[in-house]
Design a protein around this motif. Sequence first.
Motif, mmCIF file in Angstrom:
data_model
loop_
_atom_site.group_PDB
_atom_site.id
_atom_site.type_symbol
_atom_site.label_atom_id
_atom_site.label_comp_id
_atom_site.label_asym_id
_atom_site.label_seq_id
_atom_site.Cartn_x
_atom_site.Cartn_y
_atom_site.Cartn_z
ATOM 1 N N ARG A 1 38.278 39.908 39.045
ATOM 2 C CA ARG A 1 39.147 40.412 40.105
ATOM 3 C C ARG A 1 38.401 40.560 41.430
ATOM 4 N NH1 ARG A 1 42.340 44.464 40.514
ATOM 5 N NH2 ARG A 1 40.913 45.912 39.566
ATOM 6 N N PRO A 2 38.027 39.430 42.033
ATOM 7 C CA PRO A 2 37.315 39.494 43.312
ATOM 8 C C PRO A 2 38.147 40.236 44.356
ATOM 9 C CG PRO A 2 38.078 37.266 42.836
ATOM 10 C CD PRO A 2 38.293 38.058 41.608
ATOM 11 N N ARG A 3 37.513 41.090 45.074
ATOM 12 C CA ARG A 3 38.148 41.911 46.127
ATOM 13 C C ARG A 3 39.361 42.667 45.600
ATOM 14 N NH1 ARG A 3 38.764 37.923 51.131
ATOM 15 N NH2 ARG A 3 36.827 36.755 50.837
ATOM 16 N N ARG A 4 39.349 42.964 44.312
ATOM 17 C CA ARG A 4 40.430 43.746 43.685
ATOM 18 C C ARG A 4 41.801 43.093 43.861
ATOM 19 N NH1 ARG A 4 39.305 48.292 41.436
ATOM 20 N NH2 ARG A 4 37.318 49.292 41.809
ATOM 21 N N LEU A 5 41.808 41.778 43.994
ATOM 22 C CA LEU A 5 43.084 41.073 44.130
ATOM 23 C C LEU A 5 43.833 41.118 42.811
ATOM 24 C CD1 LEU A 5 41.889 37.989 46.184
ATOM 25 C CD2 LEU A 5 43.562 39.692 46.919
ATOM 26 N N PRO A 6 45.160 41.154 42.859
ATOM 27 C CA PRO A 6 45.929 41.167 41.605
ATOM 28 C C PRO A 6 45.701 39.871 40.823
ATOM 29 C CG PRO A 6 47.338 41.629 43.503
ATOM 30 C CD PRO A 6 46.005 41.233 44.040
ATOM 31 N N GLU A 7 45.807 39.975 39.508
ATOM 32 C CA GLU A 7 45.548 38.835 38.626
ATOM 33 C C GLU A 7 46.519 37.693 38.885
ATOM 34 O OE1 GLU A 7 45.889 41.936 37.876
ATOM 35 O OE2 GLU A 7 44.340 42.599 36.480
ATOM 36 N N ALA A 8 47.735 38.024 39.346
ATOM 37 C CA ALA A 8 48.746 36.998 39.588
ATOM 38 C C ALA A 8 48.324 36.048 40.708
ATOM 39 C CB ALA A 8 50.080 37.658 39.927
ATOM 40 N N VAL A 9 47.430 36.489 41.580
ATOM 41 C CA VAL A 9 46.991 35.657 42.701
ATOM 42 C C VAL A 9 46.386 34.340 42.205
ATOM 43 C CG1 VAL A 9 45.253 35.524 44.541
ATOM 44 C CG2 VAL A 9 46.682 37.555 44.319
ATOM 45 N N ALA A 10 45.685 34.407 41.073
ATOM 46 C CA ALA A 10 45.136 33.169 40.514
ATOM 47 C C ALA A 10 46.110 32.523 39.540
ATOM 48 C CB ALA A 10 43.812 33.458 39.802
#
Lengths: 414, 218
Positions: free
Chosen positions: A20-29
């Motif tokens: 989770r780079p930069r605490r981005l949500p998992e859906a982003v990937a």
Amino acid sequence: MAEAVSVVLLLGVLAFAVVRPRRLPEAVAAVPAAALVVGLGAVSPAEAWRQTHSLLPVVGFLAAVLVLAQLCDEDGLFTAAGDLVARACGGRPRRLLGGVFAVAAVITAVLSLDATVVLLTPVVFATAARVGARPRPHVYATTHLANSASLLLPVSNLTNLLAFTASGLSFTRFAALMALPWVAAIAVEYAVFRRWFAADLAAVAHVPGTDERRPMPVFTVMVLGLTLAGFVVTSFAGVEPLWAALGGAAVLAVRALFRRRTTAGGLVRAASPLFCLFVLALGVVVKAVVDNGLGAGIGSLLPDGSSLPALLAVAVVAAVLANLINNLPAILALLPVVASAGPGPVLAALIGVNLGPNLTYVGSLATLLWRRILHEHDTEPGLGHFTRLGLLTVPATLVASTVALWGTLWLIGG
Amino acid sequence: MPGPTPDPPSGPTPGPAAKVVVWITESTWPACVDAARVWAPHDDIVLLHVSDDEVAAAAHHAYAGLLGRGHRPERDPGARLEALSGTAAADLLEAAAHRLGRPCELLDHHGRVERRVVRAAAGAKLLICARDGDRTRPGPHSLGRATRFVVDHARCPVLLVWPRGPEGPDATEFPEPADLPEPADLSEPHEPLEPFEPLEGEGSDPPAPPRPHRPGAV
């Protein structure tokens, strides 16, 4: 080629979810990866749509249960349960452990493992502190039971919801088949915990004072009971049990909104829309991997039939796969292969993916390795004690539950 | 773990600042505090509590292991456990200091319990800790993992006392373990130097009846 790309994308999605780079949500990937497998032709748009369509009720069900659990917590159900356990244990840590097992098993079964991990664990710790007991056995029990007590109902675990949908079983049939495996897993955990923590549990605690009584939220408990009854009724009436969950969540949500205890934003956050999106996207990516070769690979690995050795083999393969790629992708990958073989193998796979995560404290070996690689400079505590406990309970619960499943299938039929 | 540095048989040499360290653990601490009152009535006392980091870490990792949940920091049960354990430790030390009934130093550490205790007690005049098991069952398993490590590796003399919880039976009420070898001279501990009066409001438990205390020494 399609298989290689799909596998790389799946691993990328999983790595992103762990890191989770930069605490981005998992859906982003996950969402772009799903779009990519469709765009590259690894899955046809129609297939992707069919997969998403079949997962939509599952995800809706999940969201309803997450909201239900959050509202129960806000109504004080968990603290009241902790209070009840503190009183019932009478200052004896062994009985406290029994109470924690009972509460964690029921909460996990009814409100899902997320509720146990996120909402119940702090309550259990506070309860142990209140009666002056050592917290370790009780907190470890909660984290273990979040997995091993999540076998009973389709709502107990997202993996169950996925298997439930694929198996075609009714809600009550599912619960009837999984009741003995659920009890077996909990009994094995309890026996191991009593021995493992014998010294910590032998010490004397005290009874909490009467001034700290936490009242049981009666209305909330009634709604929860009616929701459970609704699962049974809808299952007999041939209606999706999703509606019972939505009904229960709606009643508590309207009441909380009316009393200004929650906001519309709070309800949406409790439903974890991004998690739901992640599950849908993951479903498409895993479908690409399965359709392009993994499914055939797993199929050749798994024996046919519902004999005891076959069920054990399915459970072990599922537990290993859950540790390699996490339980959610593991059950998504296994279901297309085992679904045609009947409820026995489906439920054995479920036992594997639900119990396997206890092997490590982060849910899977893969996650553990990722974390070790990325956080090697952190001064994380060793947790070797926890891992050894998992090495002891996972094989034992896996065998006990699978044997119990086999016995149930033999008794009441698939 | 580097092996323990064995002390010469003559025992450690307490420096001028040597203190008596009382290891305060959940549920067994009253016996340790009582022992400090009896066996170290005039020494400087350090009450030491170590919060187990592994417990909060287990909760944190269980949350992190839930794939795809977004992991909002405010929902992390590990963080909530850390906050709760800080409060619990402070409460425990306060109750222990109250029971001790005289000025003392409070040490609130966190980490790997057994190692922190060994480190904190290095050079102490005495370390007082309690057994973990219940006295009704004689046997070798009366030491938990952490206590076992501390007893094995402590670099100071260790006084190991039987636990006596706030509601536990008086030390004299314990059945004499019949199948144990004849007790050595230590089975007759010294009379308490000064019998203590019960303290008011010890936590939420009912007040203990006044009684002279006979610590079980090992």
